[in-house]
Structures are given as structure tokens and as C-alpha cells.
Design a protein around this motif. Sequence first.
Motif, PDB file in Angstrom:
ATOM      1  N   THR A   1       0.362  -0.972   0.245  1.00  0.00           N
ATOM      2  CA  THR A   1       0.111  -0.462   0.017  1.00  0.00           C
ATOM      3  C   THR A   1       0.534   1.339   0.140  1.00  0.00           C
ATOM      4  OG1 THR A   1      -0.111  -0.125   2.392  1.00  0.00           O
ATOM      5  CG2 THR A   1      -1.494  -1.144   1.004  1.00  0.00           C
ATOM      6  N   CYS A   2       2.565   1.279   0.542  1.00  0.00           N
ATOM      7  CA  CYS A   2       3.120   2.391  -0.136  1.00  0.00           C
ATOM      8  C   CYS A   2       3.538   2.715  -0.817  1.00  0.00           C
ATOM      9  CB  CYS A   2       4.825   2.171   1.266  1.00  0.00           C
ATOM     10  SG  CYS A   2       3.352   2.021   3.403  1.00  0.00           S
TER      11      CYS A   2
ATOM     12  N   HIS B   1      -8.523  -0.433   7.864  1.00  0.00           N
ATOM     13  CA  HIS B   1      -7.383  -0.499   7.747  1.00  0.00           C
ATOM     14  C   HIS B   1      -6.564  -1.277   7.395  1.00  0.00           C
ATOM     15  CE1 HIS B   1      -3.559   1.359   9.055  1.00  0.00           C
ATOM     16  NE2 HIS B   1      -3.529  -0.226   9.918  1.00  0.00           N
TER      17      HIS B   1
ATOM     18  N   GLY C   1      -3.403  -2.006   5.714  1.00  0.00           N
ATOM     19  CA  GLY C   1      -1.618  -1.390   5.534  1.00  0.00           C
ATOM     20  C   GLY C   1      -1.886   0.036   5.505  1.00  0.00           C
ATOM     21  N   GLU C   2      -0.228   0.614   5.396  1.00  0.00           N
ATOM     22  CA  GLU C   2       0.225   1.449   6.474  1.00  0.00           C
ATOM     23  C   GLU C   2       0.085   3.050   4.994  1.00  0.00           C
ATOM     24  OE1 GLU C   2       0.147   2.080   9.383  1.00  0.00           O
ATOM     25  OE2 GLU C   2      -0.110  -0.159   9.767  1.00  0.00           O
TER      26      GLU C   2
END
Length: 277
Positions: A47-48, A253, A255-256
Motif C-alpha cells: 500500500t506504500c 485499515h 496497510g500503512e
Amino acid sequence: MTTYPCILTIAGSDCSGGAGIQADIKAISALGAYAASAITAITVQNTCGVTGIHPVPPEYVKGQIEAVMTDIRPMAVKIGMINDAEIVHVIADALRKFSPRFVVLDPVMVSTSGCKLIEDAAINALTTELMPLATLITPNLSEAEVLTGGKIEGVEGMKIAARKLLDYGSSAVLVKGGHLEEGEMCDVLQINNESAPHLYTMKKVESRNTHGTGCTLSSAVATYLALGEPMTEAVRKAKEYVYRGILSGSNVHIGEGHGPLNHFHAPVAMHIFNENE
């Protein structure tokens, strides 16, 4: 004899499950159709962001497509990320050979996190070989700017860009306005031989979970076309599906970074067709 409407997605694999082949399969399945796939590249991403892209050898892309086409015979094909020009050639040859009824091309060039996903040579091959074979192309604003060579300002600019993009040879163009700065999203659909565009406006959902929305939208349009919807209605229903997916997944929520939308926000009911239809 009965069968499921089948959609073949040709795209890259996202190991985090939010975009690419994985998002396509989720969307097609959630809308009640049968998903087959041909993987063009293996990506290292979450996800980043994207940290690596490894193209699948063209002969294996060709083999995957032919295996599906000669046996399952999909009614629609969705094409997503293609990193390599030689793979573009292989896909174009397959489309000319098997002539699927619908081809939806999402010219994926940059990831949600801003990573470039395509070589310059592949962009040229996309425009000259694949776009003339497409029923619909679905660029977002940044992709439309690359393809038209100019800055796009607001909805009026999107209308102009959509008409220009028809020159590449597709039957229709959907310029996606998800990155407009206003509080509403507006997509512009321009169909060849129609003078006025179709506008689709929805309120923007404030969410960081937008990973894979473009992949999901193009797969949903391909699915609705395979289910018998006309182009304008296929786009409307696909946009509604994506909107509901973003809305229902906005507080989840995963991933970051940029998490995925919720592909399964509605009950799944498989469609069954008579093979003679």
C-alpha cells in the motif's frame, strides 16, 4: 447448455492484493461474472508503493492468452498494466486473432503512490497497436495529459481531451476525473460518432483507501458490457460500484499507505447465460 459470462483480464500482479490482476478478479467476481487472467508482470508492491517490476516473457503472456481464448472464449477483455513494448505486440496480435467482442484498455502508467509503471516505448506501442483495437480506453487525468501532450484544466478540458483521444482509434474514451481538485468527481465519456459527451458526476469520498480504483473501474465496465449493458449504462453502473466500494471501505485499515476499496460491499450473485445468447 448454460455458461457464465467470462472476462479475461490481462494485467500485472499486485502481491498486496489491492490493484492489478487481483483487483480485477475481485471486481469481476463480485459482479457475478467469471474471471480469467493473463499476467503481464510481477510487481513488488504494497500500500506504500511499488519497489520492483519484473515483466513476464512475451511468449508466456501469449501462451496464457491463447490458453484462455481457445478454451473459455471470453466475451470481454480488460487490459491493464503493460510494462514492455514486446508484450504490447503479443496482446495486439492475440486481439486481432481472436476478436473478442469488447476490449477495455486502462492505460496504466503511474501507480497511486506515484511510481512509473511503463516504459516509454510501451506507451508508443499502446497508442499505435492497442488503442485502435479498443472498445473503450479509460485514462485518468495524468494519463490523458501524457497521451494528449497538454495540461487538462477542469471538465471542459476533459471534454476536449476525450475528443482528441478518439484520434487514436478506440470506439469510446472515458477520461476519469478522480484527481480533480473540486469536491465532486466528474468523468467524461465520449463515444465515437456522438457529438456530445456523457458526464458522470459523484460526490468525492474522502478516503486514503483508493488503491486499485482505476483497475476496478475498467474491470467493472468490461463486466457490465459482457452482461449486455450498453456503453453508457455499463460506465454508470461501474462508477456506482466503485463509489460504493470506496465508501464502504473508507474506514478499513489495510496497510500503512493507500489501502484498497471494498470490492465485496454487495451480495454476489453469479450470472448464467444460455450459450446461444
